[in-house]
Design an enzyme around this catalytic site. Structure first.
Site, PDB file in Angstrom:
ATOM      1  N   TYR A  48      19.621 -43.327 -21.837  1.00  0.00           N
ATOM      2  CA  TYR A  48      20.547 -42.923 -20.777  1.00  0.00           C
ATOM      3  C   TYR A  48      21.910 -43.533 -21.056  1.00  0.00           C
ATOM      4  CZ  TYR A  48      22.631 -42.322 -16.163  1.00  0.00           C
ATOM      5  OH  TYR A  48      23.474 -41.969 -15.137  1.00  0.00           O
ATOM      6  N   ASP A  62      34.093 -48.468 -12.047  1.00  0.00           N
ATOM      7  CA  ASP A  62      33.505 -47.129 -12.024  1.00  0.00           C
ATOM      8  C   ASP A  62      34.035 -46.349 -10.827  1.00  0.00           C
ATOM      9  OD1 ASP A  62      31.891 -44.943 -12.481  1.00  0.00           O
ATOM     10  OD2 ASP A  62      30.116 -45.827 -11.541  1.00  0.00           O
ATOM     11  N   ASP A  89      25.942 -39.408 -17.974  1.00  0.00           N
ATOM     12  CA  ASP A  89      26.547 -39.276 -16.648  1.00  0.00           C
ATOM     13  C   ASP A  89      27.918 -38.623 -16.809  1.00  0.00           C
ATOM     14  OD1 ASP A  89      27.796 -39.677 -14.213  1.00  0.00           O
ATOM     15  OD2 ASP A  89      27.456 -41.841 -14.145  1.00  0.00           O
ATOM     16  N   ASP A  91      29.837 -37.693 -14.263  1.00  0.00           N
ATOM     17  CA  ASP A  91      30.583 -37.864 -13.015  1.00  0.00           C
ATOM     18  C   ASP A  91      30.670 -36.530 -12.254  1.00  0.00           C
ATOM     19  OD1 ASP A  91      30.839 -40.548 -13.467  1.00  0.00           O
ATOM     20  OD2 ASP A  91      32.894 -40.458 -14.185  1.00  0.00           O
ATOM     21  N   HIS A 116      24.183 -35.127 -16.153  1.00  0.00           N
ATOM     22  CA  HIS A 116      24.114 -34.862 -14.720  1.00  0.00           C
ATOM     23  C   HIS A 116      25.522 -34.878 -14.148  1.00  0.00           C
ATOM     24  CE1 HIS A 116      24.636 -39.110 -13.483  1.00  0.00           C
ATOM     25  NE2 HIS A 116      23.688 -39.449 -14.336  1.00  0.00           N
ATOM     26  N   GLU A 118      27.640 -34.717 -10.306  1.00  0.00           N
ATOM     27  CA  GLU A 118      27.370 -35.110  -8.920  1.00  0.00           C
ATOM     28  C   GLU A 118      28.242 -34.363  -7.919  1.00  0.00           C
ATOM     29  OE1 GLU A 118      29.834 -39.301  -8.842  1.00  0.00           O
ATOM     30  OE2 GLU A 118      28.233 -38.972 -10.292  1.00  0.00           O
ATOM     31  N   CYS A 126      31.326 -45.359  -7.560  1.00  0.00           N
ATOM     32  CA  CYS A 126      29.974 -45.779  -7.926  1.00  0.00           C
ATOM     33  C   CYS A 126      29.013 -45.405  -6.803  1.00  0.00           C
ATOM     34  CB  CYS A 126      29.935 -47.277  -8.184  1.00  0.00           C
ATOM     35  SG  CYS A 126      28.268 -47.948  -8.385  1.00  0.00           S
ATOM     36  N   ARG A 161      23.145 -34.272  -9.535  1.00  0.00           N
ATOM     37  CA  ARG A 161      23.006 -35.506  -8.759  1.00  0.00           C
ATOM     38  C   ARG A 161      23.624 -35.277  -7.383  1.00  0.00           C
ATOM     39  NH1 ARG A 161      25.718 -41.455 -10.136  1.00  0.00           N
ATOM     40  NH2 ARG A 161      26.588 -41.731  -8.053  1.00  0.00           N
ATOM     41  N   GLU A 191      20.492 -39.775  -5.488  1.00  0.00           N
ATOM     42  CA  GLU A 191      21.010 -41.139  -5.607  1.00  0.00           C
ATOM     43  C   GLU A 191      20.794 -41.947  -4.336  1.00  0.00           C
ATOM     44  OE1 GLU A 191      21.429 -43.609  -7.153  1.00  0.00           O
ATOM     45  OE2 GLU A 191      23.456 -43.825  -7.961  1.00  0.00           O
ATOM     46  N   ASN A 213      16.673 -43.638  -9.958  1.00  0.00           N
ATOM     47  CA  ASN A 213      17.632 -44.596 -10.492  1.00  0.00           C
ATOM     48  C   ASN A 213      17.251 -46.002 -10.048  1.00  0.00           C
ATOM     49  OD1 ASN A 213      19.858 -45.982 -11.422  1.00  0.00           O
ATOM     50  ND2 ASN A 213      21.279 -45.139  -9.906  1.00  0.00           N
TER      51      ASN A 213
END
Length: 305
Positions: A48, A62, A89, A91, A116, A118, A126, A161, A191, A213
């Site tokens: 990951y 982040d 990731d 974002d 992924h 989101e 974050c 996500r 999440e 996660n």
């Protein structure tokens, strides 16, 4: 030697097969290419690549400061060092739906097996910080549709996500997950879930693979691999764990130099030189090098005057 000989296409097939296997797929988070090799050597199913880690690697928080170029470039460096599938990731996709489409194709070209995206507002935060905001259904759905439509390899995994659980509660998360699946998402990453019961509820709500996660010091409880498998999760990530372990050790080492003037007491905590050389496959490079340079010049060839 050098980079993995397993093609990106084969890694994507392996990712799909793993998710369909009924065995929980364990994806520790790499923080550099060398740690990606270590994850493979230890026998995990995949790698990951966390957005939080990529930000931290640049010395940044982040909060959506990284660019697609930075994420794709660093992800490629990690993915090409391992035979395992790597997911990243992405974002919020680095912009509007057209940007999302470009993001997908760029990550395909970088050799990733999946990503992924989101449903936070842009710029994101974050997932375990307070004050998150999520977009409306229409915007979230357009991002996923853009991603699915843009990919050229149908095996490239598009995971959605959703961060809505921490904003509007579990029922909203279940509803959002269903809509993202209807939009074409291959898998769902819910999440900041609050309990195993919430993971079970998500499992009952959708029939695509689910990711859990397990990030330390966040809003969620840390569950074991067996606990997550028992409630139907298909994949678990430990996104920032290796970075935290490495930085913790580095912090203690620097303190040892300051306080004791030596690192000798910490030798037992270090990766031995021999182990590092084995991980880097020094012997294979040496064999290759000797094969290339172990030759003599043709005596019939004379130098130019």
């Amino acid at each position: 030697m050098l980079y993995s000989r397993v093609s990106a296409a084969d890694k994507r097939i392996a990712l799909r097969a793993g998710l369909a296997s009924g065995v929980l797929q364990r994806y520790p988070g790499a923080f550099n290419p060398l740690s990606a090799k270590l994850i493979q050597n230890k026998g995990f199913e995949g790698v990951y690549i966390s957005g939080a880690v990529l930000s931290a690697d640049l010395g940044l928080p982040d909060i959506g400061l990284t660019t697609l170029t930075e994420v794709a470039g660093r992800s490629q460096q990690m993915a090409r060092m391992t035979d395992l599938p790597a997911i990243v990731d992405a974002d919020t996709g680095f912009g509007e739906p057209m940007n999302v489409a470009r993001t997908i194709q760029t990550l395909e070209d970088a050799g990733l097996a999946g990503m992924h995206i989101e449903d936070q507002v842009n710029p994101k935060r974050c997932g375990h910080l307070d004050g998150k905001q999520v977009v409306d259904d229409d915007t979230a759905i357009k991002r996923i549709r853009a991603a699915v439509d843009a990919r050229r390899d149908p095996n490239f995994l598009v995971m959605a996500r959703t961060d809505i659980r921490a904003v509007d509660g579990l029922d909203a998360a279940l509803d959002r997950a269903r809509k993202l699946v209807d939009a074409g998402a291959d898998a769902i990453f819910p999440e900041a879930m609050g309990s195993l019961a919430e993971f079970e509820a998500m499992r009952a709500a959708v029939d695509v693979p689910l990711l859990a996660n397990m990030t330390e010091f966040g809003k969620g409880q840390l569950f074991t691999v067996d606990e997550l498998a028992n409630v139907g999760m298909n994949m678990v990530i430990f996104p920032v764990s290796l970075l935290r372990l490495a930085m913790g050790a580095a912090d203690r080492g620097l303190d040892s130099i300051l306080q004791q003037g030596t690192l000798e007491p910490m030798l037992g905590e270090m990766q031995h030189r021999a182990d590092l050389y084995e991980l880097l496959e020094y012997s294979e490079y040496s064999h290759f090098d000797s094969g290339i340079f172990d030759f003599t010049l043709n005596p019939h060839i004379t130098s130019k005057v």
